[in-house]
Design a protein around this motif. Structure first.
Motif, PDB file in Angstrom:
ATOM      1  N   ARG A   1       0.829  -1.208   0.000  1.00 60.83           N
ATOM      2  CA  ARG A   1       0.000   0.000   0.000  1.00 60.83           C
ATOM      3  C   ARG A   1       0.864   1.259   0.000  1.00 60.83           C
ATOM      4  O   ARG A   1       0.501   2.276  -0.596  1.00 60.83           O
ATOM      5  CB  ARG A   1      -0.908  -0.019   1.231  1.00 60.83           C
ATOM      6  N   TRP A   2       2.013   1.184   0.652  1.00 59.61           N
ATOM      7  CA  TRP A   2       2.861   2.352   0.854  1.00 59.61           C
ATOM      8  C   TRP A   2       3.399   2.907  -0.451  1.00 59.61           C
ATOM      9  O   TRP A   2       3.698   4.099  -0.554  1.00 59.61           O
ATOM     10  CB  TRP A   2       4.003   2.003   1.802  1.00 59.61           C
ATOM     11  N   HIS A   3       3.520   2.079  -1.462  1.00 60.69           N
ATOM     12  CA  HIS A   3       4.044   2.558  -2.741  1.00 60.69           C
ATOM     13  C   HIS A   3       3.152   3.631  -3.353  1.00 60.69           C
ATOM     14  O   HIS A   3       3.634   4.494  -4.092  1.00 60.69           O
ATOM     15  CB  HIS A   3       4.229   1.388  -3.712  1.00 60.69           C
ATOM     16  N   ALA A   4       1.865   3.595  -3.040  1.00 59.28           N
ATOM     17  CA  ALA A   4       0.965   4.635  -3.527  1.00 59.28           C
ATOM     18  C   ALA A   4       1.001   5.868  -2.624  1.00 59.28           C
ATOM     19  O   ALA A   4       0.696   6.974  -3.072  1.00 59.28           O
ATOM     20  CB  ALA A   4      -0.463   4.093  -3.617  1.00 59.28           C
ATOM     21  N   VAL A   5       1.368   5.681  -1.373  1.00 62.56           N
ATOM     22  CA  VAL A   5       1.401   6.792  -0.415  1.00 62.56           C
ATOM     23  C   VAL A   5       2.681   7.604  -0.567  1.00 62.56           C
ATOM     24  O   VAL A   5       2.656   8.844  -0.626  1.00 62.56           O
ATOM     25  CB  VAL A   5       1.277   6.261   1.032  1.00 62.56           C
ATOM     26  N   ALA A   6       3.813   6.928  -0.609  1.00 61.63           N
ATOM     27  CA  ALA A   6       5.116   7.613  -0.670  1.00 61.63           C
ATOM     28  C   ALA A   6       6.037   6.868  -1.637  1.00 61.63           C
ATOM     29  O   ALA A   6       6.995   6.223  -1.214  1.00 61.63           O
ATOM     30  CB  ALA A   6       5.733   7.703   0.720  1.00 61.63           C
ATOM     31  N   PRO A   7       5.759   6.950  -2.927  1.00 62.23           N
ATOM     32  CA  PRO A   7       6.527   6.153  -3.896  1.00 62.23           C
ATOM     33  C   PRO A   7       8.004   6.505  -3.979  1.00 62.23           C
ATOM     34  O   PRO A   7       8.805   5.698  -4.463  1.00 62.23           O
ATOM     35  CB  PRO A   7       5.812   6.448  -5.224  1.00 62.23           C
ATOM     36  N   GLU A   8       8.388   7.700  -3.521  1.00 62.94           N
ATOM     37  CA  GLU A   8       9.792   8.113  -3.621  1.00 62.94           C
ATOM     38  C   GLU A   8      10.587   7.878  -2.339  1.00 62.94           C
ATOM     39  O   GLU A   8      11.789   8.135  -2.311  1.00 62.94           O
ATOM     40  CB  GLU A   8       9.868   9.591  -3.993  1.00 62.94           C
ATOM     41  N   SER A   9       9.949   7.411  -1.284  1.00 57.53           N
ATOM     42  CA  SER A   9      10.669   7.145  -0.047  1.00 57.53           C
ATOM     43  C   SER A   9      11.676   6.024  -0.270  1.00 57.53           C
ATOM     44  O   SER A   9      11.339   4.985  -0.851  1.00 57.53           O
ATOM     45  CB  SER A   9       9.699   6.754   1.066  1.00 57.53           C
TER      46      SER A   9
END
Length: 358
Positions: A313-321
């Motif tokens: 899910r996180w890839h949609a929230v903060a893809p550049e982290s």
């Protein structure tokens, strides 16, 4: 060499850009510099907005900051905090850069932390030290027998003052820009293991009202269901209002948090959950806050399930982290095994120290 430098209490500014915020900003810079020097990584830094939001809200925890100046510059600091609902302990963070160590500053700050603890009528002091991932020098083993930390000047100061190293935590990192094959495989396998008895629920804070009470119950279990060695940990009481306050602090500091939980279908109770947090700059490091499988729901691979689901899910929230940073007790082998299977690697360590007062 011991110098007599006075301690003073820092008055918090109303905002990070207030005219009187210079001392607070200096404390944030000192905190980040000490963390980087001790752990050997910049991943543990906090922004001024994040730190101020937590310090200004005193509903659940009261924290006081004491500083030492030399020629006008802040050369040492201790933050002493205590929970308002839980009665046993104080927690403190002592910060002195290596170039100022040995002047007596650290001794004065530690003494002040103990004075504050005694004034509150509390009987337990706790603090956490940071250590590099590897060391060629002497090490200290905690009372749990799991893991070691480097023998540092702060560790020696604490030991000489009657503190015991009760636990070692491993700081691990996961590369968010690498292929997610292991995460997808882990999600598929754990979904099968969980079966139809559990369903996933996910949200970005603020928590939906209908989930707040269940989430509060699950958060309260962090104080009872997580390995703590011989640390004295009060059982925490959480409700929807405390969840709202916690999330308000995060949002005020510019942070975003994603939560994925496994809900027990029969009872509707949350059985496991995982939290991922990032600051206002979405290109910075992500931090995993809490991950827990309530003890009565263990054995169904729910830890793997919620962790993998949130990473995906996180890839949609903060893809550049670039990566996720997380801490786990060295004796918490089930959770560390999940991390290792997914590709988390050890970066640094933390030591949990405790002193019981007479």
């Amino acid at each position: 060499m011991n110098e007599t430098l006075p301690l003073e209490e820092l008055v918090l500014p109303a905002a990070v850009d207030a005219r009187d915020a210079a001392d607070f900003l200096a404390v944030v810079a000192l905190n980040n510099a000490v963390c980087a020097d001790d752990a050997g990584t910049d991943d543990l830094s906090q922004t001024p907005a994040e730190l101020l939001a937590g310090l200004r809200d005193t509903a659940d925890q009261i924290q006081r900051i004491f500083i030492v100046r030399d020629a006008g510059a802040i050369v040492g600091c201790v933050i002493v905090g205590h929970a308002t609902a839980e009665p046993t302990s104080t927690q403190f963070d002592l910060m002195v850069l290596p170039q100022n160590w040995g002047r007596g500053i650290e001794d004065a700050l530690l003494a002040r932390a103990e004075e504050e603890t005694r004034a509150l009528g509390r009987k337990v002091m706790q603090t956490w030290t940071l250590h590099p991932g590897r060391t060629d020098g002497p090490t200290i083993t905690p009372t749990t027998g799991w893991g070691v930390v480097a023998d540092t000047p702060l560790a020696r100061l604490l030991a000489s003052a009657g503190f015991a190293l009760e636990q070692v935590e491993r700081n691990s990192a996961f590369d968010l820009q690498a292929p997610m094959d292991a995460v997808r495989a882990g999600f598929e396998q754990s979904s099968i293991a969980a079966g139809e008895d559990y369903r996933l629920v996910e949200w970005t804070i603020p928590t939906p009202p209908e989930l707040q009470e269940g989430y509060a119950w699950a958060l309260s279990r962090m104080s009872t269901d997580v390995p703590a060695g011989a640390l004295e940990v009060d059982e925490e009481t959480w409700d929807a209002a405390r969840v709202e306050r916690r999330e308000a602090r995060l949002l005020e500091g510019g942070q975003t948090m994603s939560v994925v939980a496994a809900q027990h279908v029969t009872t509707g109770r949350l059985a496991a959950f995982n939290e991922l947090v990032i600051g206002a700059d979405r290109t910075e490091v992500t931090h995993q806050f809490c991950t827990l499988v309530l003890h009565e729901h263990r054995g169904h691979r729910l830890g793997m399930l919620v962790k993998c689901a949130n990473l995906l899910r996180w890839h949609a929230v903060a893809p550049e982290s670039p990566r996720v940073s997380t801490f786990n007790a060295e004796e918490n082998r089930p959770m560390l095994a999940i991390n290792e299977a997914l590709g988390f690697v050890s970066v640094s360590h933390a030591g949990a120290w405790q002193k019981k007062l007479d």
